[in-house]
Design a protein around this motif. Structure first.
Motif, PDB file in Angstrom:
ATOM      1  N   GLN A  78       0.829  -1.190   0.000  1.00 54.79           N
ATOM      2  CA  GLN A  78       0.000   0.000   0.000  1.00 54.79           C
ATOM      3  C   GLN A  78       0.876   1.259   0.000  1.00 54.79           C
ATOM      4  O   GLN A  78       1.048   1.902   1.041  1.00 54.79           O
ATOM      5  CB  GLN A  78      -0.928  -0.004   1.227  1.00 54.79           C
ATOM      6  CG  GLN A  78      -1.896  -1.167   1.274  1.00 54.79           C
ATOM      7  CD  GLN A  78      -2.909  -1.129   0.138  1.00 54.79           C
ATOM      8  OE1 GLN A  78      -3.200  -0.073  -0.399  1.00 54.79           O
ATOM      9  NE2 GLN A  78      -3.453  -2.277  -0.211  1.00 54.79           N
ATOM     10  N   SER A  80       2.073   5.115  -0.477  1.00 51.21           N
ATOM     11  CA  SER A  80       1.392   6.406  -0.405  1.00 51.21           C
ATOM     12  C   SER A  80       1.350   7.006  -1.807  1.00 51.21           C
ATOM     13  O   SER A  80       2.030   6.545  -2.723  1.00 51.21           O
ATOM     14  CB  SER A  80       2.145   7.347   0.539  1.00 51.21           C
ATOM     15  OG  SER A  80       3.389   7.719  -0.035  1.00 51.21           O
ATOM     16  N   PHE A  81       0.548   8.058  -1.970  1.00 55.33           N
ATOM     17  CA  PHE A  81       0.510   8.720  -3.271  1.00 55.33           C
ATOM     18  C   PHE A  81       1.880   9.309  -3.596  1.00 55.33           C
ATOM     19  O   PHE A  81       2.323   9.277  -4.745  1.00 55.33           O
ATOM     20  CB  PHE A  81      -0.560   9.817  -3.280  1.00 55.33           C
ATOM     21  CG  PHE A  81      -0.773  10.415  -4.641  1.00 55.33           C
ATOM     22  CD1 PHE A  81      -1.432   9.706  -5.626  1.00 55.33           C
ATOM     23  CD2 PHE A  81      -0.293  11.690  -4.942  1.00 55.33           C
ATOM     24  CE1 PHE A  81      -1.618  10.253  -6.894  1.00 55.33           C
ATOM     25  CE2 PHE A  81      -0.479  12.245  -6.197  1.00 55.33           C
ATOM     26  CZ  PHE A  81      -1.144  11.519  -7.175  1.00 55.33           C
ATOM     27  N   ASP A  83       4.744   8.060  -2.785  1.00 51.01           N
ATOM     28  CA  ASP A  83       5.587   6.968  -3.273  1.00 51.01           C
ATOM     29  C   ASP A  83       5.360   6.733  -4.763  1.00 51.01           C
ATOM     30  O   ASP A  83       6.306   6.506  -5.524  1.00 51.01           O
ATOM     31  CB  ASP A  83       5.292   5.672  -2.507  1.00 51.01           C
ATOM     32  CG  ASP A  83       5.731   5.737  -1.056  1.00 51.01           C
ATOM     33  OD1 ASP A  83       6.683   6.492  -0.765  1.00 51.01           O
ATOM     34  OD2 ASP A  83       5.122   5.052  -0.230  1.00 51.01           O
ATOM     35  N   GLU A 171       1.097  13.995  -0.829  1.00 58.45           N
ATOM     36  CA  GLU A 171       1.742  12.825  -0.243  1.00 58.45           C
ATOM     37  C   GLU A 171       0.763  11.696   0.089  1.00 58.45           C
ATOM     38  O   GLU A 171       1.000  10.543  -0.250  1.00 58.45           O
ATOM     39  CB  GLU A 171       2.507  13.227   1.018  1.00 58.45           C
ATOM     40  CG  GLU A 171       3.849  13.874   0.738  1.00 58.45           C
ATOM     41  CD  GLU A 171       4.859  12.900   0.125  1.00 58.45           C
ATOM     42  OE1 GLU A 171       4.793  11.693   0.416  1.00 58.45           O
ATOM     43  OE2 GLU A 171       5.697  13.367  -0.658  1.00 58.45           O
ATOM     44  N   GLU A 172      -0.328  12.042   0.787  1.00 56.42           N
ATOM     45  CA  GLU A 172      -1.239  11.004   1.264  1.00 56.42           C
ATOM     46  C   GLU A 172      -2.399  10.789   0.303  1.00 56.42           C
ATOM     47  O   GLU A 172      -2.873  11.732  -0.337  1.00 56.42           O
ATOM     48  CB  GLU A 172      -1.771  11.366   2.653  1.00 56.42           C
ATOM     49  CG  GLU A 172      -0.673  11.472   3.708  1.00 56.42           C
ATOM     50  CD  GLU A 172       0.175  10.215   3.805  1.00 56.42           C
ATOM     51  OE1 GLU A 172      -0.415   9.103   3.746  1.00 56.42           O
ATOM     52  OE2 GLU A 172       1.405  10.324   3.930  1.00 56.42           O
ATOM     53  N   MET A 173      -2.841   9.562   0.210  1.00 57.86           N
ATOM     54  CA  MET A 173      -3.953   9.226  -0.678  1.00 57.86           C
ATOM     55  C   MET A 173      -5.269   9.684  -0.066  1.00 57.86           C
ATOM     56  O   MET A 173      -5.604   9.299   1.061  1.00 57.86           O
ATOM     57  CB  MET A 173      -4.001   7.718  -0.897  1.00 57.86           C
ATOM     58  CG  MET A 173      -4.883   7.295  -2.064  1.00 57.86           C
ATOM     59  SD  MET A 173      -4.008   7.539  -3.618  1.00 57.86           S
ATOM     60  CE  MET A 173      -2.787   6.220  -3.485  1.00 57.86           C
TER      61      MET A 173
END
Length: 464
Positions: A78, A80-81, A83, A171-173
């Motif tokens: 999973q 992160s966005f 990544d 950064e975060e989805m």
């Protein structure tokens, strides 16, 4: 302050600027390229085409891997966005290094900074550390590109409000998203986030998606987006955007209120013509910053040309490169290469892709041209069945009497690659440009290219 003279100064190092600079340099002109970035490549390489398409590929691979047994047990299952977006960095670096060598090999000087015209033959370039270069030239080609349009009443400094450039820094989805604007950029980003399982509202200010495409292709895209779970709202306009601590509320003029974790504003772009001193030269610029040019890409000042996104439609990297060469050819040789701007294919990187070249059914009907249609559904092709990518079709439009190819439209995996077979045949003269080429040519089997033979036979069955 230093002063230097060149034959041609190109402003911008994206596809349009690169095409123009290389053509002029190879014709023996002394060329200088001015770009605001420390590295060449323009927005295409650094914030738009390359990073978004590299991200799309990473998302597709991730989604495919989720179906591999045992994948969910992996600690990296999973990302992160952030990544996912960082997977584009190596591609950007390779593209930048490669393009830098083009300028070095062709002895084109590259100057970092913002260019502003002092007079019709002189620009000053403000460098990042404060130094000023004064550069003169006999001719100029402006290829400054574009940036996302920002309406003044939307607060883009809010941490939950993004445009198509800044979304790459998220950064975060998010769990939910509003995409305002359902043009090419909105549809591309919307389909990417929907692949990742993000709850999506796609707000369209018009009555249908991508109305410049063939109607059947548009219908297929809309059906597929809805089938993925995307909620499309047509004929809507925003009244107000309210950023909150826990999300964004979009107030629509219709009275609807939509709340999501983040908002992606994808409603148009603005040409980077501001602050260049063009108005003082009498060069016309419209309300979206697009420079007005003639068929040779000359502005109202004939020795100053403009190409690429800064002149508006079609705003494609592929078209910009050709426009740059087109303008440079006219500048150096004084002739128009009209073929460079005929039958430019569109490549839209939704999931699946869309690509088209030539006329649509709507255009042919309006022109009173007797045409017929040949279809190949991907679900019937062996190669598509093998890969499991069976969504999509190839559609050929041809003259009912002469069998001349009039348009090719593709929706499905690798559509932007498949389209070039049709484009190559459409560019031929006379009898070489007919449906019979596909009937009488042996295609490898199984391949996606075989769709041309299937569609051609389907079309002939409608005629004979």
């Amino acid at each position: 302050m230093s002063s230097r003279a060149f034959d041609v100064i190109v402003i911008g190092s994206g596809p349009g600027g690169e095409g123009a600079a290389m053509k002029c340099a190879k014709e023996g002109r002394s060329v200088c390229v001015v770009d605001m970035r420390h590295q060449v490549g323009g927005a295409c390489t650094h914030t738009a085409t390359i990073p978004s398409k590299a991200l799309r590929h990473a998302i597709q691979r991730f989604v495919e891997m989720r179906h591999v047994p045992g994948f969910r047990a992996s600690p990296d299952a999973q990302p992160s966005f952030g990544d996912l977006t960082r997977t584009a960095s190596s591609v950007i670096a390779r593209q930048t290094d490669m393009r830098q060598t083009f300028y070095e090999r062709n002895k084109v000087e590259v100057v970092e900074g913002r260019a502003r015209f002092l007079d019709p033959h002189t620009v000053e370039v403000g460098q990042p550390k404060g130094a000023i270069d004064v550069l003169t030239a006999k001719a100029f080609i402006i290829a400054a590109g574009s940036r996302p349009y920002h309406p003044p009443d939307v607060d883009f400094s809010h941490p939950r409000v993004y445009d198509s450039d800044t979304i790459l820094g998220m950064e975060e989805m998010p769990q939910s998203m509003i995409v305002y604007g359902a043009g090419v950029i909105g549809c591309e980003w919307g389909s990417m986030f929907r692949m990742l399982g993000v709850k999506l509202n796609l707000i369209n200010t018009r009555d249908k998606l991508l109305s410049f495409l063939d109607d059947e292709i548009v219908d297929a895209l809309a059906y597929h987006l809805r089938d993925m779970g995307c909620l499309i709202r047509h004929n809507e306009e925003y009244e107000r955007v309210e950023g909150q601590d826990d999300g964004v509320v979009l107030q629509l003029k219709s009275g609807k209120k939509i709340k999501a974790d983040v908002l992606l504003w994808a409603n148009g772009r603005t040409g980077n013509s501001n602050g260049m001193g063009l108005e003082e030269l009498g060069i016309a610029i419209d309300s979206r910053g697009n420079i007005k040019v003639n068929e040779a890409y000359q502005t109202s000042t004939p020795h100053i040309y403009a190409v690429g996104d800064v002149v508006g439609f079609p705003s494609l990297a592929s078209a910009a490169y050709d426009q740059g060469r087109f303008a440079a050819t006219h500048l150096v040789e004084g002739r128009l290469e009209t073929k460079l701007v005929e039958d430019i294919p569109t490549g839209i990187y939704t999931s699946p892709e869309i690509s088209s070249v030539g006329k649509t059914e709507r255009e042919l009907t309006k022109a009173g041209i007797p045409y017929e249609v040949g279809h190949a559904q991907f679900k019937s092709l062996a190669r598509a069945q093998i890969t499991g990518r069976t969504v999509g079709m190839l559609k050929i439009l041809f003259h009912r009497e002469t069998l001349e190819l009039l348009g090719v439209h593709c929706f499905g995996d690798n559509a932007s690659e498949i389209i070039h077979i049709g484009q190559a045949i459409m560019s031929q003269e006379g009898k070489a440009n007919t449906l019979l080429y596909f009937v009488n040519t042996t295609f490898n089997y199984p391949t996606m290219a075989e769709a041309y033979r299937v569609a051609a036979l389907n079309g002939l069955n409608r005629v004979f």
